[in-house]
Design a protein around this motif. Structure first.
Motif, PDB file in Angstrom:
ATOM      1  N   ASN A 184       0.847  -1.188   0.000  1.00  0.00           N
ATOM      2  CA  ASN A 184       0.000   0.000   0.000  1.00  0.00           C
ATOM      3  C   ASN A 184       0.882   1.237   0.000  1.00  0.00           C
ATOM      4  O   ASN A 184       2.040   1.182   0.409  1.00  0.00           O
ATOM      5  CB  ASN A 184      -0.902   0.034   1.241  1.00  0.00           C
ATOM      6  CG  ASN A 184      -1.891  -1.094   1.242  1.00  0.00           C
ATOM      7  OD1 ASN A 184      -1.726  -2.071   1.961  1.00  0.00           O
ATOM      8  ND2 ASN A 184      -2.893  -0.996   0.417  1.00  0.00           N
ATOM      9  N   GLY A 185       0.323   2.318  -0.455  1.00  0.00           N
ATOM     10  CA  GLY A 185       1.114   3.542  -0.482  1.00  0.00           C
ATOM     11  C   GLY A 185       0.268   4.768  -0.231  1.00  0.00           C
ATOM     12  O   GLY A 185      -0.971   4.718  -0.231  1.00  0.00           O
ATOM     13  N   PHE A 186       0.939   5.859   0.018  1.00  0.00           N
ATOM     14  CA  PHE A 186       0.261   7.136   0.220  1.00  0.00           C
ATOM     15  C   PHE A 186       1.195   8.245  -0.243  1.00  0.00           C
ATOM     16  O   PHE A 186       2.408   8.044  -0.382  1.00  0.00           O
ATOM     17  CB  PHE A 186      -0.130   7.337   1.690  1.00  0.00           C
ATOM     18  CG  PHE A 186       1.049   7.316   2.635  1.00  0.00           C
ATOM     19  CD1 PHE A 186       1.459   6.126   3.218  1.00  0.00           C
ATOM     20  CD2 PHE A 186       1.753   8.467   2.925  1.00  0.00           C
ATOM     21  CE1 PHE A 186       2.544   6.092   4.082  1.00  0.00           C
ATOM     22  CE2 PHE A 186       2.834   8.444   3.800  1.00  0.00           C
ATOM     23  CZ  PHE A 186       3.234   7.245   4.376  1.00  0.00           C
ATOM     24  N   GLN A 193       4.259   0.993   1.909  1.00  0.00           N
ATOM     25  CA  GLN A 193       4.197   0.041   3.029  1.00  0.00           C
ATOM     26  C   GLN A 193       4.059  -1.377   2.516  1.00  0.00           C
ATOM     27  O   GLN A 193       3.283  -1.655   1.602  1.00  0.00           O
ATOM     28  CB  GLN A 193       3.018   0.386   3.928  1.00  0.00           C
ATOM     29  CG  GLN A 193       2.868  -0.563   5.111  1.00  0.00           C
ATOM     30  CD  GLN A 193       1.880  -0.061   6.130  1.00  0.00           C
ATOM     31  OE1 GLN A 193       1.931   1.097   6.524  1.00  0.00           O
ATOM     32  NE2 GLN A 193       0.974  -0.919   6.573  1.00  0.00           N
ATOM     33  N   ASP A 231       3.224  -5.188   3.912  1.00  0.00           N
ATOM     34  CA  ASP A 231       2.726  -5.994   5.033  1.00  0.00           C
ATOM     35  C   ASP A 231       2.732  -7.455   4.639  1.00  0.00           C
ATOM     36  O   ASP A 231       2.272  -7.808   3.552  1.00  0.00           O
ATOM     37  CB  ASP A 231       1.286  -5.602   5.373  1.00  0.00           C
ATOM     38  CG  ASP A 231       1.196  -4.248   6.009  1.00  0.00           C
ATOM     39  OD1 ASP A 231       1.566  -4.120   7.181  1.00  0.00           O
ATOM     40  OD2 ASP A 231       0.775  -3.308   5.310  1.00  0.00           O
ATOM     41  N   THR A 244       5.444  -5.565   9.269  1.00  0.00           N
ATOM     42  CA  THR A 244       5.123  -4.297   8.606  1.00  0.00           C
ATOM     43  C   THR A 244       6.399  -3.500   8.375  1.00  0.00           C
ATOM     44  O   THR A 244       7.230  -3.368   9.283  1.00  0.00           O
ATOM     45  CB  THR A 244       4.149  -3.458   9.472  1.00  0.00           C
ATOM     46  OG1 THR A 244       2.937  -4.179   9.619  1.00  0.00           O
ATOM     47  CG2 THR A 244       3.849  -2.111   8.828  1.00  0.00           C
ATOM     48  N   GLN A 270       7.433   0.258   6.540  1.00  0.00           N
ATOM     49  CA  GLN A 270       6.946   1.467   5.865  1.00  0.00           C
ATOM     50  C   GLN A 270       8.066   2.490   5.752  1.00  0.00           C
ATOM     51  O   GLN A 270       8.737   2.803   6.740  1.00  0.00           O
ATOM     52  CB  GLN A 270       5.782   2.093   6.643  1.00  0.00           C
ATOM     53  CG  GLN A 270       5.130   3.258   5.910  1.00  0.00           C
ATOM     54  CD  GLN A 270       4.158   4.032   6.796  1.00  0.00           C
ATOM     55  OE1 GLN A 270       4.464   5.115   7.296  1.00  0.00           O
ATOM     56  NE2 GLN A 270       2.972   3.478   6.995  1.00  0.00           N
ATOM     57  N   TRP A 312       8.042   2.647   9.953  1.00  0.00           N
ATOM     58  CA  TRP A 312       7.624   1.458  10.705  1.00  0.00           C
ATOM     59  C   TRP A 312       8.463   0.269  10.217  1.00  0.00           C
ATOM     60  O   TRP A 312       8.679   0.115   9.016  1.00  0.00           O
ATOM     61  CB  TRP A 312       6.159   1.096  10.438  1.00  0.00           C
ATOM     62  CG  TRP A 312       5.126   2.115  10.812  1.00  0.00           C
ATOM     63  CD1 TRP A 312       4.724   3.164  10.052  1.00  0.00           C
ATOM     64  CD2 TRP A 312       4.348   2.161  12.010  1.00  0.00           C
ATOM     65  NE1 TRP A 312       3.729   3.865  10.703  1.00  0.00           N
ATOM     66  CE2 TRP A 312       3.487   3.271  11.904  1.00  0.00           C
ATOM     67  CE3 TRP A 312       4.297   1.367  13.159  1.00  0.00           C
ATOM     68  CZ2 TRP A 312       2.579   3.624  12.904  1.00  0.00           C
ATOM     69  CZ3 TRP A 312       3.388   1.708  14.146  1.00  0.00           C
ATOM     70  CH2 TRP A 312       2.550   2.819  14.021  1.00  0.00           C
ATOM     71  N   ILE A 332      -4.013   7.695  -1.745  1.00  0.00           N
ATOM     72  CA  ILE A 332      -3.654   6.416  -1.134  1.00  0.00           C
ATOM     73  C   ILE A 332      -3.867   5.328  -2.176  1.00  0.00           C
ATOM     74  O   ILE A 332      -4.681   5.486  -3.090  1.00  0.00           O
ATOM     75  CB  ILE A 332      -4.511   6.109   0.119  1.00  0.00           C
ATOM     76  CG1 ILE A 332      -5.997   6.347  -0.192  1.00  0.00           C
ATOM     77  CG2 ILE A 332      -4.058   6.910   1.314  1.00  0.00           C
ATOM     78  CD1 ILE A 332      -6.920   5.895   0.889  1.00  0.00           C
ATOM     79  N   PHE A 333      -3.156   4.260  -2.061  1.00  0.00           N
ATOM     80  CA  PHE A 333      -3.424   3.106  -2.922  1.00  0.00           C
ATOM     81  C   PHE A 333      -3.045   1.825  -2.181  1.00  0.00           C
ATOM     82  O   PHE A 333      -2.389   1.872  -1.155  1.00  0.00           O
ATOM     83  CB  PHE A 333      -2.668   3.208  -4.255  1.00  0.00           C
ATOM     84  CG  PHE A 333      -1.169   3.278  -4.122  1.00  0.00           C
ATOM     85  CD1 PHE A 333      -0.524   4.504  -4.066  1.00  0.00           C
ATOM     86  CD2 PHE A 333      -0.397   2.122  -4.050  1.00  0.00           C
ATOM     87  CE1 PHE A 333       0.863   4.583  -3.950  1.00  0.00           C
ATOM     88  CE2 PHE A 333       0.985   2.191  -3.937  1.00  0.00           C
ATOM     89  CZ  PHE A 333       1.606   3.431  -3.884  1.00  0.00           C
ATOM     90  N   PHE A 373      -2.111   2.013   7.637  1.00  0.00           N
ATOM     91  CA  PHE A 373      -0.796   2.650   7.714  1.00  0.00           C
ATOM     92  C   PHE A 373      -0.253   2.781   9.137  1.00  0.00           C
ATOM     93  O   PHE A 373       0.799   3.371   9.345  1.00  0.00           O
ATOM     94  CB  PHE A 373      -0.823   3.997   6.983  1.00  0.00           C
ATOM     95  CG  PHE A 373      -1.010   3.833   5.500  1.00  0.00           C
ATOM     96  CD1 PHE A 373      -0.058   3.173   4.740  1.00  0.00           C
ATOM     97  CD2 PHE A 373      -2.146   4.294   4.863  1.00  0.00           C
ATOM     98  CE1 PHE A 373      -0.229   2.980   3.381  1.00  0.00           C
ATOM     99  CE2 PHE A 373      -2.337   4.122   3.501  1.00  0.00           C
ATOM    100  CZ  PHE A 373      -1.370   3.458   2.761  1.00  0.00           C
ATOM    101  N   LYS A 414      -6.175  -4.946   8.397  1.00  0.00           N
ATOM    102  CA  LYS A 414      -6.501  -4.796   6.975  1.00  0.00           C
ATOM    103  C   LYS A 414      -8.016  -4.857   6.797  1.00  0.00           C
ATOM    104  O   LYS A 414      -8.702  -5.530   7.568  1.00  0.00           O
ATOM    105  CB  LYS A 414      -5.887  -5.957   6.171  1.00  0.00           C
ATOM    106  CG  LYS A 414      -4.379  -5.944   6.150  1.00  0.00           C
ATOM    107  CD  LYS A 414      -3.902  -5.045   5.025  1.00  0.00           C
ATOM    108  CE  LYS A 414      -2.412  -4.880   5.046  1.00  0.00           C
ATOM    109  NZ  LYS A 414      -1.930  -4.066   6.144  1.00  0.00           N
TER     110      LYS A 414
END
Lengths: 393, 127
Positions: free
Chosen positions: A24-26, A66, A68, A78, A80, A92, A392-393, B84, B89
């Protein structure tokens, strides 16, 4: 297409054949402008980048990724990382062991849960402001730590409660002014606890952290070492000096926050008290904010303030030492008021556009958070315009 | 074609949503607060039984507004924070066909939602 949501997008970033691995990203693409070229606007004293009379991308633009991995039903990893104008950062990097729905333990690197939004500070999509109120979030010394945390959550008659205990260590090097030079902040023996309560539309959070803080700067260290060895200073003066020495001194943070949703209206506030047992000033900071969710539009207004209280009481006889300590105390005494008017527009399910005006009034006692190029320091009114796109994705 | 899509969309948007579970789930009713807790993954169990929840891709927005009582934006913000901070999830997103295949896993309690009864799933009454 209306039904394609963020959660849908999320599922597309699992790696084929490895359903327990998620990426995931932001990020934020942010423009800021304030017209005074004698000031570098920054939202934290950890940074020396920002708008100084020209449009700047440096204040808010950032990207985070990130990874996970759910190794088993009970074990998660995790990782990040972020990139912004300060460079690349690991935010993180931890292992989480989930005992059951109520208990989990994390070991590794975590973000400091000092205030209500500290753990999500860089994920701007998750709040309505372009950036979190700097009067609180800009004065916290460090953003992440290495250690362990224990989380407990449960509910009682509809009231959810969460409890967090944490301990660890943190260290980071900061850019100092030209005359003082860079310095390293070291937090050791960190112990903290948070409790959060959610009942219907009301959330309340109380947090407490204590740590031994060292501000390691060659020039400041030399000053104290030379003073301790100066035969002209009395032992009483040296003893007083020791109490101001910014190395391995007790520091406490107490925070209180709440959020109340009444239909489309929300009210939000936080208060943080930072108590230092050294020459660094104590700081009291808070904000109150309200906004209204009008479909995809959320206009909001915030008033925030930080006021520093000098820990120096002019009890040193030597006039030169007195002047030097006064200078150190004043430099770390933050004092500003701040009004924010902004609007958030949820353009897509994973993209928010924001526009914001900030009026920052720097106080006479102490300093504002932004950097003044001209010395001596003269408090200013800063008018800041910000535009951003958070995703975000 | 465009007209047809609009008609389908309207039907889906206004349709009553049924909460459905696989036969292995020991419960037949849930209160609305428990539905919210399960789909926000504040708990993964009900009456001591592990429950795996799935969001229905086509009905997601309608479901969260009707059952979770939140706007899609608020829900996105909630899950953003959960993801985040490494907390949890969101439920896996599935289609109607995916639900059919899940019913074959007879030993696990699966919970989801749909507009029509699905073969191999039972309806859960919400009060």
């Amino acid at each position: 297409m209306k039904h394609i949501t963020f959660a849908t997008l999320l599922s597309t970033f699992t790696i084929a054949g490895m359903e327990n691995l998620h990426i995931n990203g932001f990020g934020t693409l942010g423009l800021t402008y304030q017209g005074n070229n004698e000031i570098i606007y920054t939202d934290t004293w950890r940074s020396d980048h920002g708008t100084d009379g020209e449009i700047s991308l440096l204040n808010d633009t950032k990207f985070g990724l990130q990874l996970d991995w759910q190794a088993t039903d009970k074990l998660d990893f995790t990782l990040q990382g972020t990139v912004d104008s300060e460079g690349a950062n690991l935010e993180w990097a931890n292992i989480k062991y989930t005992l059951n729905d109520n208990h989990n333990i994390k070991i590794g690197q975590m973000r400091f849960p000092t205030a209500m939004y500290s753990d999500i500070l860089k994920v701007s999509y998750s709040y309505n402001w372009v950036r979190l109120p700097e009067d609180i979030y800009g004065i916290l010394p460090l953003t992440s730590y290495i250690g362990a945390e224990y989380n407990y959550q449960n509910n009682y008659k509809g009231m959810e409660y969460r409890f967090k205990l944490y301990t660890g260590r943190s260290e980071d090097t900061m850019v100092g002014s030209q005359d003082v030079g860079d310095y390293t902040i070291i937090l050791e023996h960190i112990y903290g606890a948070n409790i959060s309560l959610n009942w219907e539309d009301l959330s309340i959070r109380v947090g407490y952290t204590r740590t031994d803080i060292t501000i390691d700067n060659e020039r400041v260290n030399n000053y104290f070492e030379q003073a301790y060895q100066d035969p002209n200073l009395s032992s009483a003066t040296k003893s007083i000096l020791h109490s101001y020495d910014p190395r391995a001194k007790d520091t406490q943070y107490l925070s209180f926050g709440f959020k109340y949703d009444y239909q489309a209206l929300y009210l939000l506030g936080e208060y943080v008290w930072i108590d230092m047992d050294n020459i660094i000033s104590d700081n009291y900071a808070g904000y109150i904010s309200t906004g209204y969710h009008y479909g995809v539009w959320t206009p909001h207004i915030t008033y925030s303030k930080v006021k520093g209280k000098s820990n120096y009481s002019h009890n040193v006889e030597d006039p030169l030492v007195d002047a030097a300590l006064e200078e150190m105390a004043t430099r770390t005494q933050t004092n500003q008021e701040h009004i924010t008017l902004g609007v958030r527009y949820d353009w897509k399910s994973n993209i928010a556009l924001k526009m914001q005006y900030d009026h920052i009034i720097e106080g006479n006692e102490g300093r504002g958070i932004s950097i003044h190029k001209e010395q001596p320091y003269d408090p200013e009114n800063i008018h800041l315009i910000s535009l951003s796109m958070d995703f975000i994705f | 074609m465009k007209y047809l899509l609009i008609c389908i969309f309207t039907v889906v948007s206004n349709a009553d949503i049924l909460l459905v579970a696989t036969p292995s789930c020991r419960f037949d009713t849930l209160d609305s607060k428990m539905v919210k807790r399960l789909f926000m993954k504040k708990t993964t169990q009900y009456q001591g039984e592990a429950v795996k929840v799935y969001d229905n891709r086509e009905l997601y927005n309608d479901f969260i507004q009707t059952f979770i009582k939140k706007t899609p934006t608020k829900m996105n913000i909630y899950w953003t924070r959960m993801i985040f901070t490494g907390t949890k999830k969101p439920p896996k997103k599935v289609t109607g066909n995916d639900l059919l295949s899940l019913s074959k896993e007879s030993d696990i309690c699966h919970l989801s939602y749909t507009t029509q009864p699905i073969q191999g799933w039972k309806e859960i009454h919400v009060h």
